[in-house]
Design an enzyme around this catalytic site. Structure first.
Site, PDB file in Angstrom:
ATOM      1  N   GLY A   1       0.780  -1.247   0.000  1.00 23.87           N
ATOM      2  CA  GLY A   1       0.000   0.000   0.000  1.00 23.87           C
ATOM      3  C   GLY A   1       0.805   1.286   0.000  1.00 23.87           C
TER       4      GLY A   1
ATOM      5  CD1 TRP B   1       4.470   3.049  -4.749  1.00 28.29           C
ATOM      6  CD2 TRP B   1       3.665   3.021  -6.835  1.00 28.29           C
ATOM      7  NE1 TRP B   1       5.527   2.915  -5.611  1.00 28.29           N
ATOM      8  CE2 TRP B   1       5.074   2.883  -6.880  1.00 28.29           C
ATOM      9  CE3 TRP B   1       2.953   3.015  -8.034  1.00 28.29           C
ATOM     10  CZ2 TRP B   1       5.772   2.762  -8.093  1.00 28.29           C
ATOM     11  CZ3 TRP B   1       3.633   2.893  -9.239  1.00 28.29           C
ATOM     12  CH2 TRP B   1       5.025   2.767  -9.268  1.00 28.29           C
TER      13      TRP B   1
ATOM     14  CG  ASP C   1      -1.298  -6.807  -4.807  1.00 28.49           C
ATOM     15  OD1 ASP C   1      -0.379  -5.993  -5.037  1.00 28.49           O
ATOM     16  OD2 ASP C   1      -1.121  -8.047  -4.731  1.00 28.49           O
TER      17      ASP C   1
ATOM     18  CG  ASP D   1       5.680  -0.918  -7.896  1.00 30.40           C
ATOM     19  OD1 ASP D   1       6.602  -1.036  -8.725  1.00 30.40           O
ATOM     20  OD2 ASP D   1       5.874  -0.812  -6.681  1.00 30.40           O
TER      21      ASP D   1
ATOM     22  CE  LYS E   1       7.868  -3.488  -9.845  1.00 32.41           C
ATOM     23  NZ  LYS E   1       8.890  -2.902  -8.974  1.00 32.41           N
TER      24      LYS E   1
HETATM   25  C1  LIG Z   1       6.488  -4.555  -5.805  1.00 35.13           C
HETATM   26  S1  LIG Z   1       4.928  -5.024  -5.152  1.00 35.13           S
HETATM   27  C2  LIG Z   1       4.084  -3.483  -5.160  1.00 35.13           C
HETATM   28  C3  LIG Z   1       4.435  -2.531  -4.052  1.00 35.13           C
HETATM   29  C4  LIG Z   1       3.457  -1.379  -3.958  1.00 35.13           C
HETATM   30  N1  LIG Z   1       3.540  -0.504  -5.108  1.00 35.13           N
HETATM   31  C5  LIG Z   1       3.637  -0.534  -2.720  1.00 35.13           C
HETATM   32  O1  LIG Z   1       3.901   0.653  -2.857  1.00 35.13           O
HETATM   33  O2  LIG Z   1       3.479  -1.036  -1.604  1.00 35.13           O
HETATM   34  C6  LIG Z   1       4.234  -5.862  -6.528  1.00 35.13           C
HETATM   35  C7  LIG Z   1       2.813  -6.368  -6.330  1.00 35.13           C
HETATM   36  O3  LIG Z   1       2.259  -6.768  -7.593  1.00 35.13           O
HETATM   37  C8  LIG Z   1       1.246  -7.711  -7.301  1.00 35.13           C
HETATM   38  N2  LIG Z   1       0.773  -8.385  -8.531  1.00 35.13           N
HETATM   39  C9  LIG Z   1       1.508  -9.155  -9.372  1.00 35.13           C
HETATM   40  N3  LIG Z   1       0.722  -9.618 -10.365  1.00 35.13           N
HETATM   41  C10 LIG Z   1      -0.523  -9.110 -10.165  1.00 35.13           C
HETATM   42  C11 LIG Z   1      -1.765  -9.224 -10.877  1.00 35.13           C
HETATM   43  N4  LIG Z   1      -1.871  -9.962 -11.988  1.00 35.13           N
HETATM   44  N5  LIG Z   1      -2.854  -8.575 -10.388  1.00 35.13           N
HETATM   45  C12 LIG Z   1      -2.756  -7.839  -9.248  1.00 35.13           C
HETATM   46  N6  LIG Z   1      -1.607  -7.702  -8.548  1.00 35.13           N
HETATM   47  C13 LIG Z   1      -0.498  -8.321  -8.998  1.00 35.13           C
HETATM   48  C14 LIG Z   1       1.924  -8.608  -6.282  1.00 35.13           C
HETATM   49  O4  LIG Z   1       0.979  -9.366  -5.562  1.00 35.13           O
HETATM   50  C15 LIG Z   1       2.702  -7.600  -5.425  1.00 35.13           C
HETATM   51  O5  LIG Z   1       2.018  -7.282  -4.233  1.00 35.13           O
END
Ligand SMILES: C[S@@+](CC[C@H](N)C(=O)[O-])C[C@H]1O[C@@H](n2cnc3c(N)ncnc32)[C@H](O)[C@@H]1O
Length: 208
Positions: free
Chosen positions: A63, A65, A82, A122, A162
């Site tokens: 969370g 962002w 997510d 992200d 990203k």
């Molecule tokens: C690097 S983390 C994001 C961190 C977040 N931006 C923050 O500020 O806390 C990447 C996230 O992408 C999610 N993710 C990956 N593939 C996904 C999808 N198809 N749908 C939704 N979320 C996805 C993962 O579960 C993970 O929590």
């Protein structure tokens, strides 16, 4: 100690220091992840989040962002998605779903009622231990977000996603360039130096 061993040790120390610096800062400021600083830096550079923006945050957990967006957006809507759980963030509608599902993308359109100002992603694919494969899988998520943004952003909307500097980087960059008039890349200071991660910033759809 041999010179190569010494420089390896000093690099590891630098990486650790870099991580600790943003980790400590996030704790002091009450952010859930160090990732918050990436969005703060991206917004400082491109100045795209406004008080009345309608914003979608993909791959939002834990969370960081969403927290940054909710501090700036006071008159617009924020939706975060997510696969993993995310604790509530003030003024943010969170859904725990896979963004790639058609019905989830329909839910987004229904929630905002009109086209979006900002799409953030992200999202990162789960790591497999194979860096090249991980990079391709995350870049494919980015390509899906680019195509989705083309259908759902306002003509002057902004997409930030990203992306890894991996083997399919050019392919994804060309997709972005085929749909947006302005395409930039920026690696925030808070992104680990040793990571091939960068961020794509696109604005103004070519349909305009
Ligand atoms: C690097 S983390 C994001 C961190 C977040 N931006 C923050 O500020 O806390 C990447 C996230 O992408 C999610 N993710 C990956 N593939 C996904 C999808 N198809 N749908 C939704 N979320 C996805 C993962 O579960 C993970 O929590």
């Amino acid at each position: 100690m041999k010179k190569s061993k010494r420089s390896k040790k000093s690099n590891t120390w630098k990486i650790k220091q870099h991580r600790d610096q943003f980790f400590k800062k996030s704790k002091i400021l009450g952010y859930r992840s160090r990732a918050s600083f990436k969005l703060i830096e991206l917004n400082k550079k491109f100045k795209f989040i406004k008080a009345n923006s309608n914003l979608l945050d993909l791959g939002s957990s834990p969370g960081g962002w969403s927290q940054v967006a909710s501090q700036i957006i006071t008159k617009g809507k924020i939706m975060s998605i997510d696969i993993k759980d995310m604790e509530t963030v003030k003024n943010v509608k969170f859904i725990k779903r896979n963004f790639l599902k058609d019905e989830v993308q329909d839910e987004v359109k229904k929630y905002f009622e009109s086209n979006l100002d900002i799409v953030l992603s992200d999202m990162a694919a789960d790591t497999t231990g194979n860096k090249s494969l991980d990079s391709i899988r995350t870049n494919q998520l980015c390509a899906q977000v680019i195509n989705f943004s083309n259908k759902t952003l306002k003509p002057k909307g902004v997409l930030v996603s990203k992306l890894f500097m991996g083997e399919d980087f050019i392919e994804v960059k060309n997709l972005a360039k085929s749909l947006f008039k302005k395409v930039n890349f920026y690696k925030p200071e808070s992104s680990r130096k040793e990571s091939k991660e960068t961020y794509l910033h696109c604005e103004i759809l070519k349909t305009l």
